[in-house]
Design a protein around this motif. Sequence first.
Motif, PDB file in Angstrom:
ATOM      1  N   PHE A 123       0.830  -1.206   0.000  1.00 41.64           N
ATOM      2  CA  PHE A 123       0.000   0.000   0.000  1.00 41.64           C
ATOM      3  C   PHE A 123       0.867   1.260   0.000  1.00 41.64           C
ATOM      4  CE2 PHE A 123      -2.139   3.378   2.405  1.00 41.64           C
ATOM      5  CZ  PHE A 123      -3.290   3.542   1.656  1.00 41.64           C
ATOM      6  N   ALA A 124       1.916   1.232   0.830  1.00 38.72           N
ATOM      7  CA  ALA A 124       2.794   2.404   0.905  1.00 38.72           C
ATOM      8  C   ALA A 124       3.506   2.637  -0.411  1.00 38.72           C
ATOM      9  CB  ALA A 124       3.801   2.214   2.044  1.00 38.72           C
ATOM     10  N   VAL A 125       4.027   1.588  -1.021  1.00 41.41           N
ATOM     11  CA  VAL A 125       4.772   1.753  -2.272  1.00 41.41           C
ATOM     12  C   VAL A 125       3.851   2.209  -3.395  1.00 41.41           C
ATOM     13  CG1 VAL A 125       6.078   0.510  -4.038  1.00 41.41           C
ATOM     14  CG2 VAL A 125       6.573   0.133  -1.614  1.00 41.41           C
ATOM     15  N   ILE A 126       2.684   1.589  -3.476  1.00 41.19           N
ATOM     16  CA  ILE A 126       1.780   1.930  -4.579  1.00 41.19           C
ATOM     17  C   ILE A 126       1.241   3.348  -4.459  1.00 41.19           C
ATOM     18  CG2 ILE A 126      -0.497   1.398  -5.534  1.00 41.19           C
ATOM     19  CD1 ILE A 126       0.095  -1.541  -5.012  1.00 41.19           C
ATOM     20  N   SER A 127       0.904   3.763  -3.230  1.00 40.55           N
ATOM     21  CA  SER A 127       0.231   5.055  -3.076  1.00 40.55           C
ATOM     22  C   SER A 127       1.170   6.219  -2.780  1.00 40.55           C
ATOM     23  CB  SER A 127      -0.813   4.958  -1.955  1.00 40.55           C
ATOM     24  OG  SER A 127      -0.174   4.611  -0.732  1.00 40.55           O
ATOM     25  N   LEU A 128       2.319   5.985  -2.156  1.00 39.79           N
ATOM     26  CA  LEU A 128       3.145   7.090  -1.691  1.00 39.79           C
ATOM     27  C   LEU A 128       4.522   7.186  -2.356  1.00 39.79           C
ATOM     28  CD1 LEU A 128       2.388   6.839   2.132  1.00 39.79           C
ATOM     29  CD2 LEU A 128       1.319   8.347   0.445  1.00 39.79           C
ATOM     30  N   PRO A 142     -10.091   9.704  -3.025  1.00 39.16           N
ATOM     31  CA  PRO A 142     -10.956   8.563  -3.347  1.00 39.16           C
ATOM     32  C   PRO A 142     -10.165   7.318  -3.756  1.00 39.16           C
ATOM     33  CG  PRO A 142     -11.834  10.551  -4.331  1.00 39.16           C
ATOM     34  CD  PRO A 142     -10.465  10.897  -3.813  1.00 39.16           C
ATOM     35  N   VAL A 143      -9.080   7.528  -4.503  1.00 43.46           N
ATOM     36  CA  VAL A 143      -8.269   6.378  -4.926  1.00 43.46           C
ATOM     37  C   VAL A 143      -7.604   5.721  -3.718  1.00 43.46           C
ATOM     38  CG1 VAL A 143      -6.263   5.655  -6.262  1.00 43.46           C
ATOM     39  CG2 VAL A 143      -7.906   7.278  -7.239  1.00 43.46           C
ATOM     40  N   SER A 144      -7.073   6.548  -2.826  1.00 42.38           N
ATOM     41  CA  SER A 144      -6.425   6.014  -1.631  1.00 42.38           C
ATOM     42  C   SER A 144      -7.421   5.261  -0.754  1.00 42.38           C
ATOM     43  CB  SER A 144      -5.779   7.146  -0.825  1.00 42.38           C
ATOM     44  OG  SER A 144      -4.759   7.772  -1.573  1.00 42.38           O
ATOM     45  N   LEU A 147      -8.288   1.941  -2.406  1.00 45.09           N
ATOM     46  CA  LEU A 147      -7.198   0.971  -2.250  1.00 45.09           C
ATOM     47  C   LEU A 147      -7.148   0.432  -0.819  1.00 45.09           C
ATOM     48  CD1 LEU A 147      -4.802  -0.411  -3.578  1.00 45.09           C
ATOM     49  CD2 LEU A 147      -3.388   1.549  -2.944  1.00 45.09           C
ATOM     50  N   ALA A 148      -7.297   1.332   0.165  1.00 47.09           N
ATOM     51  CA  ALA A 148      -7.300   0.890   1.562  1.00 47.09           C
ATOM     52  C   ALA A 148      -8.497  -0.020   1.856  1.00 47.09           C
ATOM     53  CB  ALA A 148      -7.315   2.096   2.492  1.00 47.09           C
ATOM     54  N   GLY A 149      -9.650   0.334   1.301  1.00 47.24           N
ATOM     55  CA  GLY A 149     -10.840  -0.503   1.504  1.00 47.24           C
ATOM     56  C   GLY A 149     -10.665  -1.891   0.922  1.00 47.24           C
TER      57      GLY A 149
END
Length: 389
Positions: A123-128, A142-144, A147-149
């Motif tokens: 999650f960290a690599v993909i989003s941040l 909304p995308v974050s 993805l978290a959901g």
Amino acid sequence: MTTAGRLRHWWARPDRHRWADVVLALAIGIVEVLATYLAAQTQPERRALDVTGTLLLGAGAAALVVRRRYPMVALCLAEASMLLFWLLGYPRGPVFLAVAVVVFTAATAGRRVIAWAALLLGFAVISLLPHLLGNESAPSPPVSVALAGWMVVLATAAEVVRVRREREVAALRTRLEEERRLASDERVRISRDLHDVLAHSISVINVQASVALHLIEERPEQARIALTAIKDVSKDALHELRSVLAALRQPDEPAERAPAPSLSNLDALVTRTAAGGLDVRTEVAGPLERLPASVDLAAFRILQEALTNVIRHAGTSNAMVRVVHDGEMLLLEVEDDGHGRPANGDDGLGTGIRGMRERAAALGGAIEAGPRPGGGFRVLARLPLDGAG
């Protein structure tokens, strides 16, 4: 054995899941490559899906083949392939499918901490990380959230499956322990029955053999009677042994037709005991038919053991047997006018008395055994009828 050797050994083993995992790996690999290729048509600014990118997606999917046997190897391979694919700027697509399956497998296999750490790292690599490296803008809220959901749903599903599997394993362990306990109880029951049958029959045979040896020259007709008694008692003992050992018979073997020992055969028991030189008088009060099977068998064995003890230890030729059925309780009493029992065993009464007590206790009853005030020995058994099957 090296890792390569273990992999070859694993591949050589028949496994009903192996080919299902191969098919799943091929399916997910094809879906990831085709879906990412189609998504690349709307992402001209990203690196084209070339041979390197395809191999990275294929490597992540290939990890599914070993996910059951080596979940940590599969998790590292799938996670590294996906993260490298993402960081190299290839088109965004459903490249996380292989990782989702491997994380799910690792979590349900008990590697929860590592599985959730890998999920958070992804999650960290993909989003941040792309944003921190300056390669692209930060993902929209909304995308974050989506993805978290998605990750929460994956984690929840894995936990539900893990808990269910643990309950199934616990239920199986409980069932196996119960089967082992029942098998142990059955072995104890069989050994107790064997003791009762052999002790009674061999005691009578021993007495009659002594009589025959003593009279064979002076009174051969009396010796013939003793030998005939030995023949009859040994024949009955063989029938009872077959009945006891029938519990060990395999399911496909024909069952023995010998009836189970019962108080309805009390006269036969007394007759066999009389062959051992013991004069047994009986008193019966109340019906002995339709007794619960467990009570009927236990009562017969208790009387058999008590009479055997009289023959072996009492030093007398007289005994009294009383059987009373009052509708709620079955009372058994065996008395003799001998000199009592020798002190043996842990309680001074020997294994026979302990065996009788165990039979009675298994039915919720009790045994009283000890010398009579006026001389001799007395055994009193109380067997409740309610709740016995």
